[in-house]
Design a protein around this motif. Sequence first.
Motif, mmCIF file in Angstrom:
data_model
loop_
_atom_site.group_PDB
_atom_site.id
_atom_site.type_symbol
_atom_site.label_atom_id
_atom_site.label_comp_id
_atom_site.label_asym_id
_atom_site.label_seq_id
_atom_site.Cartn_x
_atom_site.Cartn_y
_atom_site.Cartn_z
ATOM 1 N N THR A 60 53.850 -27.811 7.020
ATOM 2 C CA THR A 60 52.996 -26.638 7.207
ATOM 3 C C THR A 60 53.245 -26.004 8.568
ATOM 4 O O THR A 60 53.568 -26.685 9.537
ATOM 5 N N LYS A 61 53.091 -24.689 8.614
ATOM 6 C CA LYS A 61 53.178 -23.994 9.897
ATOM 7 C C LYS A 61 52.388 -22.695 9.813
ATOM 8 O O LYS A 61 52.106 -22.183 8.724
ATOM 9 N N VAL A 62 52.020 -22.155 10.970
ATOM 10 C CA VAL A 62 51.291 -20.889 11.047
ATOM 11 C C VAL A 62 52.306 -19.763 11.229
ATOM 12 O O VAL A 62 53.171 -19.829 12.103
ATOM 13 N N ILE A 63 52.201 -18.739 10.371
ATOM 14 C CA ILE A 63 53.110 -17.604 10.461
ATOM 15 C C ILE A 63 52.318 -16.306 10.525
ATOM 16 O O ILE A 63 51.124 -16.268 10.209
ATOM 17 N N ASP A 64 52.990 -15.229 10.934
ATOM 18 C CA ASP A 64 52.407 -13.886 10.926
ATOM 19 C C ASP A 64 52.751 -13.204 9.612
ATOM 20 O O ASP A 64 53.899 -13.248 9.148
ATOM 21 N N LEU A 65 51.742 -12.555 9.008
ATOM 22 C CA LEU A 65 51.944 -11.807 7.773
ATOM 23 C C LEU A 65 51.718 -10.324 8.031
ATOM 24 O O LEU A 65 50.813 -9.950 8.792
ATOM 25 N N PRO A 66 52.491 -9.451 7.407
ATOM 26 C CA PRO A 66 52.310 -8.006 7.600
ATOM 27 C C PRO A 66 51.073 -7.500 6.881
ATOM 28 O O PRO A 66 50.529 -8.186 6.008
ATOM 29 N N PRO A 67 50.606 -6.291 7.213
ATOM 30 C CA PRO A 67 49.488 -5.689 6.474
ATOM 31 C C PRO A 67 49.834 -5.549 4.996
ATOM 32 O O PRO A 67 50.999 -5.392 4.630
ATOM 33 N N VAL A 68 48.806 -5.630 4.140
ATOM 34 C CA VAL A 68 48.998 -5.389 2.705
ATOM 35 C C VAL A 68 48.052 -4.283 2.265
ATOM 36 O O VAL A 68 47.004 -4.053 2.876
ATOM 37 N N GLU A 69 48.405 -3.607 1.201
ATOM 38 C CA GLU A 69 47.583 -2.501 0.717
ATOM 39 C C GLU A 69 46.283 -3.023 0.104
ATOM 40 O O GLU A 69 46.282 -4.021 -0.625
ATOM 41 N N VAL A 70 45.184 -2.354 0.421
ATOM 42 C CA VAL A 70 43.893 -2.641 -0.201
ATOM 43 C C VAL A 70 43.734 -1.636 -1.329
ATOM 44 O O VAL A 70 43.417 -0.465 -1.103
ATOM 45 N N LYS A 71 43.967 -2.078 -2.559
ATOM 46 C CA LYS A 71 43.910 -1.180 -3.707
ATOM 47 C C LYS A 71 42.472 -0.838 -4.062
ATOM 48 O O LYS A 71 41.523 -1.383 -3.489
ATOM 49 N N GLN A 72 42.306 0.054 -5.045
ATOM 50 C CA GLN A 72 40.985 0.637 -5.292
ATOM 51 C C GLN A 72 39.914 -0.373 -5.673
ATOM 52 O O GLN A 72 38.736 -0.184 -5.395
ATOM 53 N N ASN A 73 40.309 -1.503 -6.290
ATOM 54 C CA ASN A 73 39.331 -2.528 -6.666
ATOM 55 C C ASN A 73 39.378 -3.753 -5.758
ATOM 56 O O ASN A 73 38.751 -4.765 -6.043
ATOM 57 N N ASP A 74 40.137 -3.654 -4.672
ATOM 58 C CA ASP A 74 40.298 -4.788 -3.769
ATOM 59 C C ASP A 74 39.251 -4.790 -2.654
ATOM 60 O O ASP A 74 38.683 -3.762 -2.307
ATOM 61 N N VAL A 75 39.061 -5.984 -2.089
ATOM 62 C CA VAL A 75 38.219 -6.164 -0.912
ATOM 63 C C VAL A 75 39.038 -6.914 0.127
ATOM 64 O O VAL A 75 39.637 -7.951 -0.176
ATOM 65 N N CYS A 76 39.087 -6.390 1.325
ATOM 66 C CA CYS A 76 39.756 -7.079 2.437
ATOM 67 C C CYS A 76 38.691 -7.856 3.208
ATOM 68 O O CYS A 76 37.705 -7.280 3.672
ATOM 69 N N VAL A 77 38.890 -9.161 3.320
ATOM 70 C CA VAL A 77 37.902 -10.037 3.945
ATOM 71 C C VAL A 77 38.499 -10.673 5.190
ATOM 72 O O VAL A 77 39.599 -11.250 5.145
ATOM 73 N N LYS A 78 37.799 -10.541 6.296
ATOM 74 C CA LYS A 78 38.172 -11.249 7.528
ATOM 75 C C LYS A 78 37.569 -12.634 7.456
ATOM 76 O O LYS A 78 36.353 -12.801 7.473
ATOM 77 N N MET A 79 38.394 -13.678 7.343
ATOM 78 C CA MET A 79 37.898 -15.032 7.200
ATOM 79 C C MET A 79 37.175 -15.479 8.470
ATOM 80 O O MET A 79 37.621 -15.185 9.595
ATOM 81 N N LEU A 80 36.057 -16.168 8.265
ATOM 82 C CA LEU A 80 35.273 -16.713 9.370
ATOM 83 C C LEU A 80 35.521 -18.211 9.537
ATOM 84 O O LEU A 80 35.656 -18.703 10.652
ATOM 85 N N ALA A 81 35.557 -18.924 8.407
ATOM 86 C CA ALA A 81 35.750 -20.377 8.470
ATOM 87 C C ALA A 81 36.243 -20.883 7.123
ATOM 88 O O ALA A 81 35.911 -20.321 6.075
ATOM 89 N N ALA A 82 37.040 -21.955 7.147
ATOM 90 C CA ALA A 82 37.547 -22.587 5.922
ATOM 91 C C ALA A 82 37.832 -24.054 6.228
ATOM 92 O O ALA A 82 38.408 -24.372 7.265
ATOM 93 N N PRO A 83 37.428 -24.966 5.334
ATOM 94 C CA PRO A 83 37.608 -26.394 5.606
ATOM 95 C C PRO A 83 38.979 -26.904 5.207
ATOM 96 O O PRO A 83 39.732 -26.245 4.473
ATOM 97 N N ILE A 84 39.307 -28.105 5.690
ATOM 98 C CA ILE A 84 40.477 -28.847 5.216
ATOM 99 C C ILE A 84 39.950 -29.975 4.334
ATOM 100 O O ILE A 84 39.385 -30.951 4.825
ATOM 101 N N ASN A 85 40.100 -29.827 3.026
ATOM 102 C CA ASN A 85 39.636 -30.832 2.070
ATOM 103 C C ASN A 85 40.792 -31.729 1.653
ATOM 104 O O ASN A 85 41.964 -31.321 1.711
#
Length: 365
Positions: A60-85
Amino acid sequence: MALARSVAAKAFNKSAESFGSQMGLLSRCPSKCIRAFSALMSPPSKAVVYEREGPPDAVTKVIDLPPVEVKQNDVCVKMLAAPINPSDINRIQAIGGYEGVGEVYSVGSEVAGLLPGDWVIPSPPSSGTWQTYVVKDQSVWHKINKVSPMEYAATITVNPLTALRMLEDFTTLNSGDSIVQNGATSIVGQCIIQIAKFRGIHSINIIRDRPGSDEAKEKLKNIGADEVFTESQLEVKNVKGLLANLPEPALGFNCVGGNSASLVLKFLRQGGTMVTYGGMSKKPVTISTSSFIFKDLSLKGFWLQKWLSSDKATECRNMIDYLLCLVREGKLKYEMELVPFDNFQIALDKALGSQGSQPKQVLKF
């Protein structure tokens, strides 16, 4: 000169007509025309990705991703927190993470019911939460009460939901009944104890023999466990003699396997059921012939992902709201450690167990 002025005038009139025609078109369909020239895009994102199959800490590694289009039915969410299960570690996919909580950053033109600033979780769970921005169809996102503690909102969908479903799906339990489980210090185990206690159901809990077991017993009793035994304490001929005034359990939960699963079976009453939802020891579940013939015991399995795949979205979201309500009321709690996303490798190292027993690791973006 007059001829030149005439030609210029005609050219100007033609240009003006063309401009007027374009303006008329824009006035009739402003949103579509503007979208054609300027698509709504997400911000650039950082994500944890699996490069290849292999040990998670090596691939695993952390990479940079480019912007993606937010289509008419899409929602762009800024993640706040996510666990490692543990399931995240065992699941190989392009971008890691299976649950989490985020804040709506932007919405497509056809999205209804969600606005920037709302808190949402993917429900049912959806892969790819280990990244700073996630763009998915509005149907993926469930709006939650922003009063909910962030770390609990990030972790409510997998372990607490597993605990709730197993308590409700296999046997009718009434106030005064008992359950028995191994792996009691896990988040699922802690949630089972607390939800059972809230409903008047007693819990008998089995933990591994290891340093700190007395402290672990105390912690479990503080959240509502009736009895807590180490595996070595149950090396007696009649384990039910240890129950004092508690009724024999009708339902048992196993996430370990091997001898620990056999100890769960020993506690069950006539006609009882043991549900297996994990196998941390990587040893098989074994049961004697006499337990089937004379005790009529039943063995079942539970896998949350399979349950969620059977058109349970609405029911899933109602249960998540119920569980988060218990959290806000102080009736459901478990230990977690918030770790900055930039320290992902440190959090992964702890989640893999290389530093001994650690709280649930939750990435904070």
